[in-house]
Design a protein around this motif. Structure first.
Motif, PDB file in Angstrom:
ATOM      1  N   SER A 115       5.763 -76.970   3.818  1.00  0.00           N
ATOM      2  CA  SER A 115       4.886 -77.663   4.749  1.00  0.00           C
ATOM      3  C   SER A 115       5.585 -78.046   6.037  1.00  0.00           C
ATOM      4  O   SER A 115       4.959 -78.521   6.976  1.00  0.00           O
ATOM      5  N   SER A 116       6.907 -77.887   6.106  1.00  0.00           N
ATOM      6  CA  SER A 116       7.654 -78.244   7.300  1.00  0.00           C
ATOM      7  C   SER A 116       7.245 -77.367   8.472  1.00  0.00           C
ATOM      8  O   SER A 116       6.733 -76.268   8.313  1.00  0.00           O
ATOM      9  N   ALA A 117       7.485 -77.860   9.678  1.00  0.00           N
ATOM     10  CA  ALA A 117       7.183 -77.080  10.874  1.00  0.00           C
ATOM     11  C   ALA A 117       7.987 -75.785  10.852  1.00  0.00           C
ATOM     12  O   ALA A 117       9.191 -75.795  10.626  1.00  0.00           O
ATOM     13  N   ALA A 118       7.307 -74.668  11.064  1.00  0.00           N
ATOM     14  CA  ALA A 118       7.962 -73.364  11.006  1.00  0.00           C
ATOM     15  C   ALA A 118       8.164 -72.825  12.410  1.00  0.00           C
ATOM     16  O   ALA A 118       7.371 -73.070  13.312  1.00  0.00           O
ATOM     17  N   SER A 119       9.254 -72.074  12.584  1.00  0.00           N
ATOM     18  CA  SER A 119       9.521 -71.459  13.876  1.00  0.00           C
ATOM     19  C   SER A 119       8.516 -70.337  14.135  1.00  0.00           C
ATOM     20  O   SER A 119       7.812 -69.886  13.231  1.00  0.00           O
ATOM     21  N   ALA A 120       8.460 -69.878  15.373  1.00  0.00           N
ATOM     22  CA  ALA A 120       7.473 -68.857  15.755  1.00  0.00           C
ATOM     23  C   ALA A 120       7.622 -67.582  14.945  1.00  0.00           C
ATOM     24  O   ALA A 120       6.637 -66.910  14.653  1.00  0.00           O
ATOM     25  N   ASN A 121       8.859 -67.229  14.577  1.00  0.00           N
ATOM     26  CA  ASN A 121       9.106 -66.002  13.822  1.00  0.00           C
ATOM     27  C   ASN A 121       9.241 -66.246  12.325  1.00  0.00           C
ATOM     28  O   ASN A 121       9.714 -65.368  11.599  1.00  0.00           O
ATOM     29  N   SER A 122       8.850 -67.406  11.864  1.00  0.00           N
ATOM     30  CA  SER A 122       9.016 -67.739  10.448  1.00  0.00           C
ATOM     31  C   SER A 122       8.156 -66.859   9.550  1.00  0.00           C
ATOM     32  O   SER A 122       7.021 -66.497   9.894  1.00  0.00           O
ATOM     33  N   LEU A 123       8.696 -66.539   8.404  1.00  0.00           N
ATOM     34  CA  LEU A 123       7.923 -65.850   7.377  1.00  0.00           C
ATOM     35  C   LEU A 123       6.620 -66.598   7.090  1.00  0.00           C
ATOM     36  O   LEU A 123       5.589 -65.987   6.810  1.00  0.00           O
ATOM     37  N   LEU A 124       6.660 -67.924   7.170  1.00  0.00           N
ATOM     38  CA  LEU A 124       5.485 -68.732   6.855  1.00  0.00           C
ATOM     39  C   LEU A 124       4.335 -68.513   7.827  1.00  0.00           C
ATOM     40  O   LEU A 124       3.184 -68.840   7.515  1.00  0.00           O
ATOM     41  N   LYS A 125       4.634 -67.975   8.995  1.00  0.00           N
ATOM     42  CA  LYS A 125       3.590 -67.700   9.985  1.00  0.00           C
ATOM     43  C   LYS A 125       3.251 -66.211  10.065  1.00  0.00           C
ATOM     44  O   LYS A 125       2.520 -65.788  10.959  1.00  0.00           O
ATOM     45  N   SER A 126       3.773 -65.437   9.141  1.00  0.00           N
ATOM     46  CA  SER A 126       3.541 -63.993   9.129  1.00  0.00           C
ATOM     47  C   SER A 126       2.569 -63.610   8.011  1.00  0.00           C
ATOM     48  O   SER A 126       2.323 -64.401   7.091  1.00  0.00           O
ATOM     49  N   PRO A 127       2.030 -62.390   8.040  1.00  0.00           N
ATOM     50  CA  PRO A 127       1.155 -61.921   6.962  1.00  0.00           C
ATOM     51  C   PRO A 127       1.863 -61.788   5.614  1.00  0.00           C
ATOM     52  O   PRO A 127       1.200 -61.571   4.593  1.00  0.00           O
ATOM     53  N   LEU A 128       3.188 -61.916   5.599  1.00  0.00           N
ATOM     54  CA  LEU A 128       3.927 -61.823   4.337  1.00  0.00           C
ATOM     55  C   LEU A 128       3.728 -63.061   3.459  1.00  0.00           C
ATOM     56  O   LEU A 128       3.916 -63.004   2.245  1.00  0.00           O
ATOM     57  N   TYR A 129       3.366 -64.175   4.082  1.00  0.00           N
ATOM     58  CA  TYR A 129       3.251 -65.434   3.342  1.00  0.00           C
ATOM     59  C   TYR A 129       2.121 -65.331   2.304  1.00  0.00           C
ATOM     60  O   TYR A 129       0.959 -65.141   2.631  1.00  0.00           O
ATOM     61  N   ASN A 130       2.500 -65.429   1.023  1.00  0.00           N
ATOM     62  CA  ASN A 130       1.576 -65.396  -0.115  1.00  0.00           C
ATOM     63  C   ASN A 130       0.826 -64.068  -0.263  1.00  0.00           C
ATOM     64  O   ASN A 130      -0.184 -64.004  -0.959  1.00  0.00           O
ATOM     65  N   VAL A 131       1.341 -63.001   0.353  1.00  0.00           N
ATOM     66  CA  VAL A 131       0.589 -61.744   0.348  1.00  0.00           C
ATOM     67  C   VAL A 131       0.421 -61.159  -1.052  1.00  0.00           C
ATOM     68  O   VAL A 131      -0.616 -60.554  -1.359  1.00  0.00           O
ATOM     69  N   MET A 132       1.397 -61.339  -1.939  1.00  0.00           N
ATOM     70  CA  MET A 132       1.279 -60.748  -3.276  1.00  0.00           C
ATOM     71  C   MET A 132       0.238 -61.461  -4.139  1.00  0.00           C
ATOM     72  O   MET A 132      -0.230 -60.905  -5.133  1.00  0.00           O
TER      73      MET A 132
ATOM     74  N   THR B 101      12.399 -65.108  10.289  1.00  0.00           N
ATOM     75  CA  THR B 101      13.362 -66.125   9.878  1.00  0.00           C
ATOM     76  C   THR B 101      12.830 -66.909   8.678  1.00  0.00           C
ATOM     77  O   THR B 101      11.621 -66.999   8.451  1.00  0.00           O
ATOM     78  N   LEU B 102      13.754 -67.458   7.927  1.00  0.00           N
ATOM     79  CA  LEU B 102      13.429 -68.429   6.891  1.00  0.00           C
ATOM     80  C   LEU B 102      14.564 -69.439   6.885  1.00  0.00           C
ATOM     81  O   LEU B 102      15.706 -69.106   6.566  1.00  0.00           O
ATOM     82  N   CYS B 103      14.251 -70.667   7.275  1.00  0.00           N
ATOM     83  CA  CYS B 103      15.261 -71.714   7.434  1.00  0.00           C
ATOM     84  C   CYS B 103      15.194 -72.713   6.282  1.00  0.00           C
ATOM     85  O   CYS B 103      14.164 -72.846   5.609  1.00  0.00           O
ATOM     86  N   SER B 104      16.280 -73.409   6.079  1.00  0.00           N
ATOM     87  CA  SER B 104      16.378 -74.316   4.936  1.00  0.00           C
ATOM     88  C   SER B 104      15.286 -75.377   4.947  1.00  0.00           C
ATOM     89  O   SER B 104      14.806 -75.793   3.892  1.00  0.00           O
ATOM     90  N   GLN B 105      14.859 -75.814   6.135  1.00  0.00           N
ATOM     91  CA  GLN B 105      13.830 -76.836   6.201  1.00  0.00           C
ATOM     92  C   GLN B 105      12.455 -76.323   5.761  1.00  0.00           C
ATOM     93  O   GLN B 105      11.534 -77.117   5.551  1.00  0.00           O
ATOM     94  N   GLU B 106      12.324 -74.998   5.619  1.00  0.00           N
ATOM     95  CA  GLU B 106      11.059 -74.406   5.201  1.00  0.00           C
ATOM     96  C   GLU B 106      11.038 -74.031   3.725  1.00  0.00           C
ATOM     97  O   GLU B 106      10.006 -73.605   3.208  1.00  0.00           O
TER      98      GLU B 106
END
Length: 217
Positions: free
Chosen positions: A51-68, A130-135
């Motif tokens: 739930s942390s703020a994600a960077s612009a290139n974060s996996l969390l903001k990409s179509p990969l998030y929860n895709v499976m 990117t995937l950072c520790s805060q995410e």
């Protein structure tokens, strides 16, 4: 901190029976759980999970998030699509040093490219995610210890590691830097988080064909 990793290596090299292997893996997972739990509970301020703020290139903001999770198994067999392939994975250099704190700093990030295969003919490429520790989810990812041991079943490209759609024989590349990263537990945490955030269910171990790491940069 490396004890659990060495126990597993000795078991594999020693050719133990399936019963002994199961017992060894149980011991390894228990030890890894304690090590990774310690790392997660000791994360420096700034970590907040997905739930942390994600960077612009974060996996969390990409179509990969929860895709499976978009295509779960409905009949007990492992679904073939979608597939997520991590390529050119860049590991934070500081995490490979024995002097690194057991606690993750809030801005320790992995950087990687990825391929998303929705079918054998439909794919999408992503650069510099990117995937950072805060995410990262604050959870134990010790399931990676057993996940990485067992190879991909069915049709594969064998030793040739590609970016899909057919997976290679092994889920992770053989790379000394990667092995070191995993042995220090940071790799368990990040790879486990990649799996979790792309939607992998660790309780459905038959699902082996939809996620792999092609190479380390």
């Amino acid at each position: 901190m490396r004890h659990w990793y060495m126990v597993l290596l000795a078991a594999l090299l020693g050719g133990c029976s399936s019963t002994d292997m199961r017992s060894t893996l149980d011991t390894v997972v228990s030890a890894a759980n304690k090590s990774v739990d310690s790392l997660v509970s000791g994360m420096k301020s700034g970590g907040g999970g997905a739930s942390s703020a994600a960077s612009a290139n974060s996996l969390l903001k990409s179509p990969l998030y929860n895709v499976m999770r978009e295509n779960p198994s409905t009949d007990g067999s492992a679904p073939e699509w979608p597939k997520v392939v991590i390529t050119n994975l860049q590991i934070p250099a500081a995490q490979l040093e024995s002097s690194h704190s057991l606690h993750l700093g809030p801005d320790e990030c992995i950087i990687f490219d990825a391929m998303l295969w929705r079918s054998a003919k439909k794919s999408e490429r992503f650069k510099d995610l990117t995937l950072c520790s805060q995410e990262l989810p604050k959870q134990s990812n010790a399931f990676v210890t057993t996940w990485k041991v067992f190879n991909i079943y069915g049709n594969t490209t064998g030793q040739v590691r590609g970016d899909g759609p057919t997976p290679p024989y092994s889920k992770l590349p053989y790379d000394q830097k990667l092995e070191q990263w995993i042995s220090l537990n940071f790799g368990l945490y990040y790879i486990g988080s990649l799996l979790t955030l792309t939607g992998y269910d660790p309780n459905f171990s038959r699902d082996t064909r939809r996620f792999w790491v092609k190479n380390i940069k």
